[in-house]
Design an enzyme around this catalytic site. Structure first.
Site, mmCIF file in Angstrom:
data_model
loop_
_atom_site.group_PDB
_atom_site.id
_atom_site.type_symbol
_atom_site.label_atom_id
_atom_site.label_comp_id
_atom_site.label_asym_id
_atom_site.label_seq_id
_atom_site.Cartn_x
_atom_site.Cartn_y
_atom_site.Cartn_z
ATOM 1 N N GLY A 108 7.552 -108.416 -19.722
ATOM 2 C CA GLY A 108 7.644 -107.585 -18.526
ATOM 3 C C GLY A 108 8.578 -106.413 -18.734
ATOM 4 O O GLY A 108 9.429 -106.431 -19.633
ATOM 5 N N GLN A 133 14.169 -99.593 -16.679
ATOM 6 C CA GLN A 133 14.376 -99.837 -18.112
ATOM 7 C C GLN A 133 13.856 -98.696 -18.981
ATOM 8 O O GLN A 133 14.187 -98.623 -20.164
ATOM 9 C CB GLN A 133 13.692 -101.144 -18.534
ATOM 10 C CG GLN A 133 14.365 -102.382 -17.958
ATOM 11 C CD GLN A 133 13.691 -103.632 -18.471
ATOM 12 O OE1 GLN A 133 12.686 -104.056 -17.934
ATOM 13 N NE2 GLN A 133 14.234 -104.189 -19.545
ATOM 14 N N LEU A 158 14.413 -107.048 -22.541
ATOM 15 C CA LEU A 158 14.281 -105.994 -23.566
ATOM 16 C C LEU A 158 15.472 -105.036 -23.552
ATOM 17 O O LEU A 158 15.715 -104.335 -24.533
ATOM 18 C CB LEU A 158 12.973 -105.227 -23.368
ATOM 19 C CG LEU A 158 11.700 -106.028 -23.664
ATOM 20 C CD1 LEU A 158 10.471 -105.234 -23.251
ATOM 21 C CD2 LEU A 158 11.621 -106.420 -25.131
ATOM 22 N N HIS A 172 12.511 -111.844 -12.481
ATOM 23 C CA HIS A 172 13.339 -111.052 -13.400
ATOM 24 C C HIS A 172 13.087 -109.553 -13.212
ATOM 25 O O HIS A 172 14.031 -108.765 -13.088
ATOM 26 C CB HIS A 172 13.019 -111.483 -14.841
ATOM 27 C CG HIS A 172 13.766 -110.737 -15.898
ATOM 28 N ND1 HIS A 172 14.700 -111.330 -16.717
ATOM 29 C CD2 HIS A 172 13.716 -109.431 -16.278
ATOM 30 C CE1 HIS A 172 15.202 -110.414 -17.548
ATOM 31 N NE2 HIS A 172 14.610 -109.259 -17.313
ATOM 32 N N GLU A 173 11.793 -109.174 -13.152
ATOM 33 C CA GLU A 173 11.471 -107.745 -13.055
ATOM 34 C C GLU A 173 11.827 -107.186 -11.672
ATOM 35 O O GLU A 173 12.311 -106.052 -11.569
ATOM 36 C CB GLU A 173 9.995 -107.494 -13.387
ATOM 37 C CG GLU A 173 9.563 -107.926 -14.786
ATOM 38 C CD GLU A 173 10.464 -107.442 -15.910
ATOM 39 O OE1 GLU A 173 11.087 -106.377 -15.780
ATOM 40 O OE2 GLU A 173 10.556 -108.158 -16.937
ATOM 41 N N HIS A 178 15.426 -106.270 -11.449
ATOM 42 C CA HIS A 178 15.757 -104.974 -12.071
ATOM 43 C C HIS A 178 15.707 -103.837 -11.046
ATOM 44 O O HIS A 178 16.481 -102.883 -11.129
ATOM 45 C CB HIS A 178 14.759 -104.642 -13.189
ATOM 46 C CG HIS A 178 15.124 -105.195 -14.538
ATOM 47 N ND1 HIS A 178 16.284 -104.861 -15.185
ATOM 48 C CD2 HIS A 178 14.465 -106.031 -15.377
ATOM 49 C CE1 HIS A 178 16.326 -105.479 -16.365
ATOM 50 N NE2 HIS A 178 15.238 -106.205 -16.502
HETATM 51 NI NI NI Z 1 14.690 -107.384 -18.100
#
Ligand code: NI
Length: 155
Positions: A46, A51, A91, A132-133, A136
């Site tokens: 993801g 990011q 990442l 998780h995403e 962000h």
């Molecule tokens: Ni992440």
């Protein structure tokens, strides 16, 4: 399409709250395409827009299941249940994995690239990736939630 640079931990952009997408225009579609190419090259499950340095509420997820690539614009988690604890990474924090407890089942409501509002329910890894995403987009990173870091042998 183009591969974008993935922002790493320490960059303050990762701690900022992302803005709602008001209009799905060409820039958002290019962002989605570029994020897909970037994720494919990086080999993650993801990626969230901050990011790649864009403070917009856009995420993509591909856990390698029958859903394929999921594009979520303005995602909102509308229900969650159960609990799972497993290894998680990001990442933006390469090579580090830690155990994080997340809901086991999550339903997210979001617009797709055509502007249609969809609801997607994910279990296990997909539920974890959605949480998780979406975190962000509010400037939250998984490290805050790690209960145990994995050492090299466990990764
Ligand atoms: Ni992440």
């Amino acid at each position: 399409m183009a591969i974008r640079n993935i922002v790493k931990v320490g960059d303050s952009i990762l701690t900022k709250k992302c803005r709602t997408v008001e209009k799905i225009d060409g820039r958002i579609l290019t962002l989605l395409d570029d994020m897909a190419e970037t994720l494919e090259k990086a080999g993650g499950v993801g990626l969230a827009a901050p990011q790649v340095g864009v403070l917009r509420r856009v995420v993509i997820i591909d856990v390698g299941d029958e859903n394929g690539l999921i594009e979520l614009i303005n995602p909102e988690i509308i229900s969650s249940s159960g609990e799972q604890t497993d290894a998680e990474g990001c990442l933006s924090y390469p090579g580090k994995f830690g155990e994080v407890t997340r809901p086991n089942v999550v339903t997210v409501r979001a617009a797709d690239r055509d502007g249609n509002i969809r609801e997607i329910t994910g279990e296990g890894l997909l539920a974890r990736a959605i949480c998780h995403e979406c975190d962000h987009l509010d400037g939250k990173m998984f490290m805050e939630l790690v209960t145990r870091w994995l050492d090299d042998e466990e990764q």
